[in-house]
Scaffold this motif. Structure first.
Motif, PDB file in Angstrom:
ATOM      1  N   LEU A  39       0.830  -1.210   0.000  1.00  0.00           N
ATOM      2  CA  LEU A  39       0.000   0.000   0.000  1.00  0.00           C
ATOM      3  C   LEU A  39       0.862   1.257   0.000  1.00  0.00           C
ATOM      4  O   LEU A  39       0.535   2.249  -0.667  1.00  0.00           O
ATOM      5  CB  LEU A  39      -0.930   0.001   1.224  1.00  0.00           C
ATOM      6  N   TYR A  40       1.975   1.222   0.743  1.00  0.00           N
ATOM      7  CA  TYR A  40       2.886   2.370   0.758  1.00  0.00           C
ATOM      8  C   TYR A  40       3.533   2.560  -0.610  1.00  0.00           C
ATOM      9  O   TYR A  40       3.682   3.693  -1.094  1.00  0.00           O
ATOM     10  CB  TYR A  40       3.948   2.146   1.829  1.00  0.00           C
ATOM     11  N   HIS A  41       3.897   1.470  -1.246  1.00  0.00           N
ATOM     12  CA  HIS A  41       4.501   1.542  -2.575  1.00  0.00           C
ATOM     13  C   HIS A  41       3.504   2.065  -3.610  1.00  0.00           C
ATOM     14  O   HIS A  41       3.845   2.797  -4.523  1.00  0.00           O
ATOM     15  CB  HIS A  41       4.997   0.150  -2.986  1.00  0.00           C
ATOM     16  N   ASN A  42       2.225   1.706  -3.416  1.00  0.00           N
ATOM     17  CA  ASN A  42       1.173   2.096  -4.356  1.00  0.00           C
ATOM     18  C   ASN A  42       0.533   3.434  -4.013  1.00  0.00           C
ATOM     19  O   ASN A  42      -0.281   3.959  -4.774  1.00  0.00           O
ATOM     20  CB  ASN A  42       0.096   1.010  -4.384  1.00  0.00           C
ATOM     21  N   LYS A  43       0.854   3.971  -2.839  1.00  0.00           N
ATOM     22  CA  LYS A  43       0.330   5.257  -2.360  1.00  0.00           C
ATOM     23  C   LYS A  43      -1.203   5.246  -2.273  1.00  0.00           C
ATOM     24  O   LYS A  43      -1.857   6.231  -2.619  1.00  0.00           O
ATOM     25  CB  LYS A  43       0.767   6.417  -3.273  1.00  0.00           C
ATOM     26  N   LYS A  44      -1.773   4.144  -1.809  1.00  0.00           N
ATOM     27  CA  LYS A  44      -3.227   4.025  -1.726  1.00  0.00           C
ATOM     28  C   LYS A  44      -3.645   3.731  -0.287  1.00  0.00           C
ATOM     29  O   LYS A  44      -3.023   2.913   0.389  1.00  0.00           O
ATOM     30  CB  LYS A  44      -3.756   2.909  -2.637  1.00  0.00           C
ATOM     31  N   THR A  45      -4.735   4.406   0.161  1.00  0.00           N
ATOM     32  CA  THR A  45      -5.237   4.175   1.515  1.00  0.00           C
ATOM     33  C   THR A  45      -6.745   3.935   1.549  1.00  0.00           C
ATOM     34  O   THR A  45      -7.298   3.742   2.626  1.00  0.00           O
ATOM     35  CB  THR A  45      -4.924   5.385   2.420  1.00  0.00           C
ATOM     36  N   SER A  46      -7.426   3.933   0.401  1.00  0.00           N
ATOM     37  CA  SER A  46      -8.866   3.705   0.388  1.00  0.00           C
ATOM     38  C   SER A  46      -9.222   2.765  -0.760  1.00  0.00           C
ATOM     39  O   SER A  46      -8.443   2.570  -1.701  1.00  0.00           O
ATOM     40  CB  SER A  46      -9.635   5.017   0.235  1.00  0.00           C
ATOM     41  N   THR A  47     -10.420   2.195  -0.673  1.00  0.00           N
ATOM     42  CA  THR A  47     -10.879   1.275  -1.709  1.00  0.00           C
ATOM     43  C   THR A  47     -11.005   1.978  -3.056  1.00  0.00           C
ATOM     44  O   THR A  47     -10.635   1.424  -4.096  1.00  0.00           O
ATOM     45  CB  THR A  47     -12.239   0.674  -1.306  1.00  0.00           C
ATOM     46  N   LEU A  48     -11.506   3.205  -3.043  1.00  0.00           N
ATOM     47  CA  LEU A  48     -11.681   3.947  -4.294  1.00  0.00           C
ATOM     48  C   LEU A  48     -10.346   4.226  -4.970  1.00  0.00           C
ATOM     49  O   LEU A  48     -10.191   4.008  -6.179  1.00  0.00           O
ATOM     50  CB  LEU A  48     -12.428   5.259  -4.024  1.00  0.00           C
TER      51      LEU A  48
END
Length: 347
Positions: free
Chosen positions: A219-228
């Protein structure tokens, strides 16, 4: 935070856990837990903002309360037995208070409500430390006092954790909260088996830590924190999203992935102890976790992503984050199930 300050804080955090891990004296255990507590507060507010400060305040109040209860239990036990040894607990009140204090520190139900709130309010790396490293010290204490734990009490709390850890994650769209509820459910599995076989709890902890580290790094590598935001990244980095989804299935305990191994061994051990209803209930309630993992998989990779134009592949920008251990951790998190018979023999 400069280099000297961060080095001091992380060294204190590491030292506190190690002191607790290798101590058999209640005062040293309490000191180690306090060192870990005081060291992680600056890590939680590494990027000061109202949400992180609120999360750190909640965490400090809960953990300080748990430390106070633990110290009171140790004093009562000393008053009754005349010694500070962790292996000599004969007082039922001390055993009850110790279980409550350690459950608060681990985020075991019904003392679990702080876990998703604190995890949501802090950065991903701080959340990773909170949900992995901070679990080691209290579980090591539970491992040492396992013969003195009230079996009925810890079993009820374990079942509540598995149920509420699955139920609470059903309506969540924030990935950090989903991982927090997953942590609550995994704590329930660890505590359900600790009275029968404490070494299986440690094995479950190690596999859980590996899977959680993998998820947070991805998630840190992808910079994503939400489902959307994760669903929007399917057309940008489909391979990375696919790996996230496979690791999520492993975290849910779906065979033939690594996450199935501890659940398999725990159910097998409970059944061998003539306990049928407990593992059946745990397996049924674990489907709640698997459901919201599968729902996340469906919403991110099996549905059409929103696109403002006819372009199906976004421009591929170079990712500046370096993750040299990602491939190794992904392999361990997904392909270690064939080693389960070996682990069973060693165990």
């Amino acid at each position: 935070m400069n280099l000297l300050t961060s080095t001091t804080i992380y060294f204190t955090l590491f030292s506190g856990t190690m002191i607790t891990l290798f101590s058999s004296h209640w005062l040293l255990i309490w000191i180690g837990l306090e060192m870990s507590l005081l060291a992680i507060i600056p890590i939680l507010v590494n990027k000061p903002n109202p949400r992180s400060i609120e999360a750190a305040s909640k965490y400090f109040l809960i953990q300080a309360t748990a430390s106070m209860i633990l110290m009171m239990a140790a004093i009562i036990n000393f008053y009754k037995t005349g010694e500070w040894s962790i292996s000599n607990i004969i007082n039922h009140l001390s055993s009850f208070m110790l279980t409550m204090a350690l459950s608060m520190k681990m985020g075991l139900a019904p003392f679990h409500l702080w876990v998703p709130e604190v995890t949501q309010g802090i950065p991903l790396i701080s959340g990773l430390i909170l949900l992995t490293w901070q679990k080691i010290a209290p579980i090591s204490v539970m491992f040492q006092i396992a013969p003195s734990i009230n079996y009925t009490l810890i079993t009820i709390m374990a079942l509540m954790s598995i149920l509420l850890g699955g139920w609470g994650g059903l309506n969540q769209t924030q990935l950090r909260k989903i991982l927090a509820y997953s942590s609550i459910a995994h704590m329930g599995w660890m505590m359900a088996i600790i009275s029968f076989d404490p070494t299986l709890s440690i094995l479950n902890l190690l596999i859980y830590i590996m899977l959680t580290i993998n998820m947070f790094i991805l998630l840190y590598h992808n910079k994503k924190t939400s489902t959307l935001s994760l669903s929007n990244s399917w057309n940008k980095s489909p391979l990375l999203v696919s790996i996230i989804l496979v690791v999520l299935m492993s975290l849910g305990g779906l065979p033939p992935l690594t996450g199935f191994a501890p659940k398999w061994m725990i159910i097998k051990e409970l059944i061998s102890n003539n306990n049928i209803i407990l593992p059946t209930s745990m397996a049924i309630m674990a489907l709640l976790n698997l459901y919201f993992y599968m729902r996340l998989i469906y919403s991110t990779s099996l549905t059409l992503f929103p696109s403002p134009n006819n372009t199906k592949i976004k421009w591929q920008f170079e990712n500046t984050k370096i993750s040299p251990l990602m491939s190794t951790i992904v392999i361990i998190s997904t392909m270690f199930l064939p080693l389960t018979p070996t682990l069973s023999i060693l165990h």
